[in-house]
Motif scaffolding. Structure first.
Motif, PDB file in Angstrom:
ATOM      1  N   PHE A 164     -30.405  58.249 -58.519  1.00 57.31           N
ATOM      2  CA  PHE A 164     -29.382  59.280 -58.701  1.00 57.31           C
ATOM      3  C   PHE A 164     -28.126  58.977 -57.883  1.00 57.31           C
ATOM      4  CE2 PHE A 164     -33.385  61.695 -59.454  1.00 57.31           C
ATOM      5  CZ  PHE A 164     -33.158  62.005 -60.783  1.00 57.31           C
ATOM      6  N   ARG A 165     -28.248  58.153 -56.852  1.00 53.42           N
ATOM      7  CA  ARG A 165     -27.099  57.787 -56.015  1.00 53.42           C
ATOM      8  C   ARG A 165     -26.419  56.517 -56.505  1.00 53.42           C
ATOM      9  NH1 ARG A 165     -26.902  59.958 -50.934  1.00 53.42           N
ATOM     10  NH2 ARG A 165     -26.188  57.978 -50.039  1.00 53.42           N
ATOM     11  N   ASP A 166     -27.010  55.890 -57.507  1.00 52.89           N
ATOM     12  CA  ASP A 166     -26.423  54.675 -58.089  1.00 52.89           C
ATOM     13  C   ASP A 166     -25.519  55.109 -59.249  1.00 52.89           C
ATOM     14  OD1 ASP A 166     -25.827  52.237 -59.290  1.00 52.89           O
ATOM     15  OD2 ASP A 166     -27.821  51.411 -58.892  1.00 52.89           O
ATOM     16  N   ARG A 167     -24.268  55.388 -58.942  1.00 54.26           N
ATOM     17  CA  ARG A 167     -23.377  55.982 -59.938  1.00 54.26           C
ATOM     18  C   ARG A 167     -23.120  55.094 -61.168  1.00 54.26           C
ATOM     19  NH1 ARG A 167     -18.364  57.926 -56.417  1.00 54.26           N
ATOM     20  NH2 ARG A 167     -18.859  55.950 -55.360  1.00 54.26           N
ATOM     21  N   PRO A 168     -22.965  53.776 -61.005  1.00 52.56           N
ATOM     22  CA  PRO A 168     -22.810  52.962 -62.218  1.00 52.56           C
ATOM     23  C   PRO A 168     -24.033  53.052 -63.139  1.00 52.56           C
ATOM     24  CG  PRO A 168     -22.136  51.736 -60.277  1.00 52.56           C
ATOM     25  CD  PRO A 168     -22.801  52.980 -59.783  1.00 52.56           C
ATOM     26  N   ALA A 216     -24.012  56.217 -64.962  1.00 52.48           N
ATOM     27  CA  ALA A 216     -23.004  56.186 -66.025  1.00 52.48           C
ATOM     28  C   ALA A 216     -23.528  55.484 -67.276  1.00 52.48           C
ATOM     29  CB  ALA A 216     -21.735  55.501 -65.524  1.00 52.48           C
ATOM     30  N   VAL A 217     -24.139  54.295 -67.106  1.00 56.51           N
ATOM     31  CA  VAL A 217     -24.634  53.583 -68.287  1.00 56.51           C
ATOM     32  C   VAL A 217     -25.783  54.349 -68.938  1.00 56.51           C
ATOM     33  CG1 VAL A 217     -23.889  51.329 -67.424  1.00 56.51           C
ATOM     34  CG2 VAL A 217     -26.213  52.111 -66.956  1.00 56.51           C
ATOM     35  N   SER A 218     -26.572  55.055 -68.138  1.00 56.92           N
ATOM     36  CA  SER A 218     -27.676  55.844 -68.696  1.00 56.92           C
ATOM     37  C   SER A 218     -27.160  57.007 -69.521  1.00 56.92           C
ATOM     38  CB  SER A 218     -28.588  56.352 -67.573  1.00 56.92           C
ATOM     39  OG  SER A 218     -29.159  55.281 -66.852  1.00 56.92           O
ATOM     40  N   LEU A 219     -26.094  57.663 -69.055  1.00 60.75           N
ATOM     41  CA  LEU A 219     -25.518  58.777 -69.809  1.00 60.75           C
ATOM     42  C   LEU A 219     -24.867  58.289 -71.104  1.00 60.75           C
ATOM     43  CD1 LEU A 219     -23.945  60.904 -66.932  1.00 60.75           C
ATOM     44  CD2 LEU A 219     -26.020  61.384 -68.231  1.00 60.75           C
ATOM     45  N   LEU A 220     -24.209  57.142 -71.038  1.00 63.54           N
ATOM     46  CA  LEU A 220     -23.624  56.581 -72.261  1.00 63.54           C
ATOM     47  C   LEU A 220     -24.726  56.210 -73.256  1.00 63.54           C
ATOM     48  CD1 LEU A 220     -20.852  54.347 -70.663  1.00 63.54           C
ATOM     49  CD2 LEU A 220     -20.499  56.431 -72.012  1.00 63.54           C
ATOM     50  N   ASN A 221     -25.817  55.661 -72.739  1.00 66.70           N
ATOM     51  CA  ASN A 221     -26.940  55.325 -73.619  1.00 66.70           C
ATOM     52  C   ASN A 221     -27.561  56.577 -74.233  1.00 66.70           C
ATOM     53  OD1 ASN A 221     -28.859  53.137 -74.567  1.00 66.70           O
ATOM     54  ND2 ASN A 221     -30.298  54.515 -73.559  1.00 66.70           N
ATOM     55  N   LEU A 222     -27.541  57.687 -73.495  1.00 70.80           N
ATOM     56  CA  LEU A 222     -28.034  58.950 -74.044  1.00 70.80           C
ATOM     57  C   LEU A 222     -27.299  59.313 -75.323  1.00 70.80           C
ATOM     58  CD1 LEU A 222     -29.370  61.760 -74.104  1.00 70.80           C
ATOM     59  CD2 LEU A 222     -27.751  62.484 -72.337  1.00 70.80           C
ATOM     60  N   GLN A 273     -36.156  52.505 -64.636  1.00 68.16           N
ATOM     61  CA  GLN A 273     -36.518  52.556 -66.056  1.00 68.16           C
ATOM     62  C   GLN A 273     -36.873  53.981 -66.486  1.00 68.16           C
ATOM     63  OE1 GLN A 273     -36.139  50.134 -68.287  1.00 68.16           O
ATOM     64  NE2 GLN A 273     -35.279  48.924 -66.617  1.00 68.16           N
ATOM     65  N   ALA A 274     -37.474  54.739 -65.576  1.00 62.64           N
ATOM     66  CA  ALA A 274     -37.775  56.129 -65.901  1.00 62.64           C
ATOM     67  C   ALA A 274     -36.493  56.915 -66.135  1.00 62.64           C
ATOM     68  CB  ALA A 274     -38.593  56.763 -64.776  1.00 62.64           C
ATOM     69  N   PHE A 275     -35.488  56.682 -65.293  1.00 60.90           N
ATOM     70  CA  PHE A 275     -34.224  57.406 -65.459  1.00 60.90           C
ATOM     71  C   PHE A 275     -33.506  56.969 -66.730  1.00 60.90           C
ATOM     72  CE2 PHE A 275     -29.661  58.006 -64.704  1.00 60.90           C
ATOM     73  CZ  PHE A 275     -29.641  59.368 -64.441  1.00 60.90           C
ATOM     74  N   PHE A 276     -33.459  55.667 -66.967  1.00 56.80           N
ATOM     75  CA  PHE A 276     -32.786  55.176 -68.176  1.00 56.80           C
ATOM     76  C   PHE A 276     -33.490  55.698 -69.426  1.00 56.80           C
ATOM     77  CE2 PHE A 276     -31.379  52.086 -71.338  1.00 56.80           C
ATOM     78  CZ  PHE A 276     -30.027  51.934 -71.017  1.00 56.80           C
TER      79      PHE A 276
END
Length: 437
Positions: free
Chosen positions: A208-212, A215-221, A346-349
């Motif tokens: 959660f502290r790894d902002r990049p 960001a890529v996870s939200l775009l992938n969402l 991987q769980a977050f992504f």
């Protein structure tokens, strides 16, 4: 990897693919029969079914990253086996559940076991397969995933043909056994060394502290919103806005599934680093957007056959876009994750897919079914914007990793400046390396 076969090289990769094929065969039968089983056999109302599943996937979403952290600390192989067994027990308990509260408990265990098991499986993959081969092996696993779902769906169709209580119970028993066998197969994969515990007083950085990476996870969402599209929004669109017969949905589903089984490995060959991954995501997003435009025209009031042709064409374009964007996103999800933290990363992504399954049906139904063609255009624009946004987000992630002292490939040409011939040569070189491995 031999270009003439979909089979991965002997060893851990082939074992992971086999586990995927077995477990998803059970899931395929489950997905086809679940709604009728819960309403006709268990006796739940449609509202109870929807509410229970929403609760279950929300719990899985909330526990995903914490359990991913446990996976990193305890070891990926043991965690994957444990979570697969949890899913097996949950599905087996459905055979005896006859009340809503117990259904919710079992559904939560199943959702958590499936999602946490998938993340642990990805962490295991990252630990036993060389980095340069991760995306290619991941493509094989996706082909195995779709092949298993297709086989299971065919078995589920037989269950629906009989339409008896015993047939439904047999389908759920099959799914329970499939997860247990999949867990046993996963145990044959070599163990991955667990991440060391932080030193006393040392602060562990969470995903959660790894902002990049966030960001890529939200775009992938945004990009994975195409997943619930064919299950919920498209059937309603076809019935309410086009002249096409209902059976065209089956054709579109088979086209998507078979294309992924046959072509996903070949499509993923061009992804060799973060640069090529970002290009693939952009191209895939553009195709997803183009498919939305074609879907919009399918409701323009033409003949039934013109609507069928437009729908099938749109499905084909989106399937290619799906394969391109997924191949790129796999490389990004692994490439930007620090060593020793693949479980939680991987769980977050992967939580993006869970969110898409929770909010996607409602959001897509409102956007497409009630707004019509403009909704399709807006969805396509969202796909394109998310794909283009992945390029600077990946560059940001590269700089962040470089700041930690971890080398990653340059993505300066991620927008597509690199020569296509060089990319093909690089893919062939990596393919030969995978064969030697």
């Amino acid at each position: 990897m031999n270009k003439r076969t979909l089979a991965p090289p002997a060893g851990p990769a082939r074992t992971l693919a086999l586990a995927q094929l077995i477990s998803r065969t059970g899931d395929g039968a489950y997905y086809v029969t679940a709604a009728l089983f819960f309403t006709q056999v268990v006796g739940l109302s449609a509202a109870q079914l929807g509410l229970g599943l929403t609760i279950a996937w929300t719990v899985a979403l909330a526990l995903g990253v914490p359990l991913g952290h446990v996976t990193d600390r305890r070891g990926a192989r043991g965690s994957a086996v444990f979570f697969f067994l949890c899913a097996s027990v949950a599905i087996g308990s459905y055979l005896f559940v006859r009340s809503f509260p117990l259904f919710v408990l079992a559904a939560c265990l199943y959702a958590v076991g499936q999602r946490a098991g998938s993340a642990a499986q990805q962490a295991l993959l990252a630990g036993v397969v060389p980095k340069e081969n991760l995306t290619k092996v991941r493509a094989v696993l996706q082909a195995s995933y779709n092949a298993g779902l297709s086989l299971g769906a065919a078995l589920g169709g037989v269950v629906l043909l009989f339409d008896t209580r015993g047939a439904y119970l047999a389908a759920f028993a099959l799914n329970s056994v499939a997860f247990a066998v999949g867990a046993a197969v996963l145990w044959r994969v070599p163990p991955v060394e667990a991440a060391p515990a932080p030193a006393e007083g040392e602060r562990t950085k969470s995903v959660f502290r790894d902002r990049p990476y966030v960001a890529v996870s939200l775009l992938n969402l945004v990009l994975v919103l195409h997943m619930p599209l064919i299950d919920v929004a498209l059937p309603l669109w076809i019935v309410g806005h086009t002249e096409a017969p209902k059976w065209v949905l089956s054709v579109m589903f088979m086209l998507n599934t078979l294309a992924v089984v046959v072509l996903q490995v070949r499509v993923a060959r061009g992804v060799t680093d973060l640069s090529s991954a970002a290009r693939y995501v952009v191209r895939g997003a553009l195709l997803l957007g183009a498919g939305c435009v074609v879907f919009a025209f399918s409701g323009s009031g033409g003949s039934a056959w013109s609507a069928v042709l437009l729908l099938v064409a749109a499905a084909g374009v989106q399937t290619l876009g799906e394969m391109l964007s997924m191949a790129g996103s796999w490389e990004i999800s692994f490439g930007l994750a620090p060593d020793g933290k693949h479980g939680q990363y991987q769980a977050f992504f992967g939580s993006g897919l869970t969110v898409a399954e929770i909010v996607g049906p409602l959001a897509l139904t409102g956007l497409l079914v009630y707004w019509g063609a403009p909704g399709w255009i807006l969805l396509g624009a969202l796909f394109v914007a998310a794909g283009l946004g992945m390029v600077p987000a990946v560059r940001w992630g590269e700089r962040t990793l470089a700041g930690r002292g971890e080398a990653v490939p340059d993505v300066a040409d991620a927008a597509g400046i690199a020569d296509a011939t060089d990319a093909t040569d690089t893919a062939d070189t990596a393919d030969r390396q995978l064969t030697r491995d």
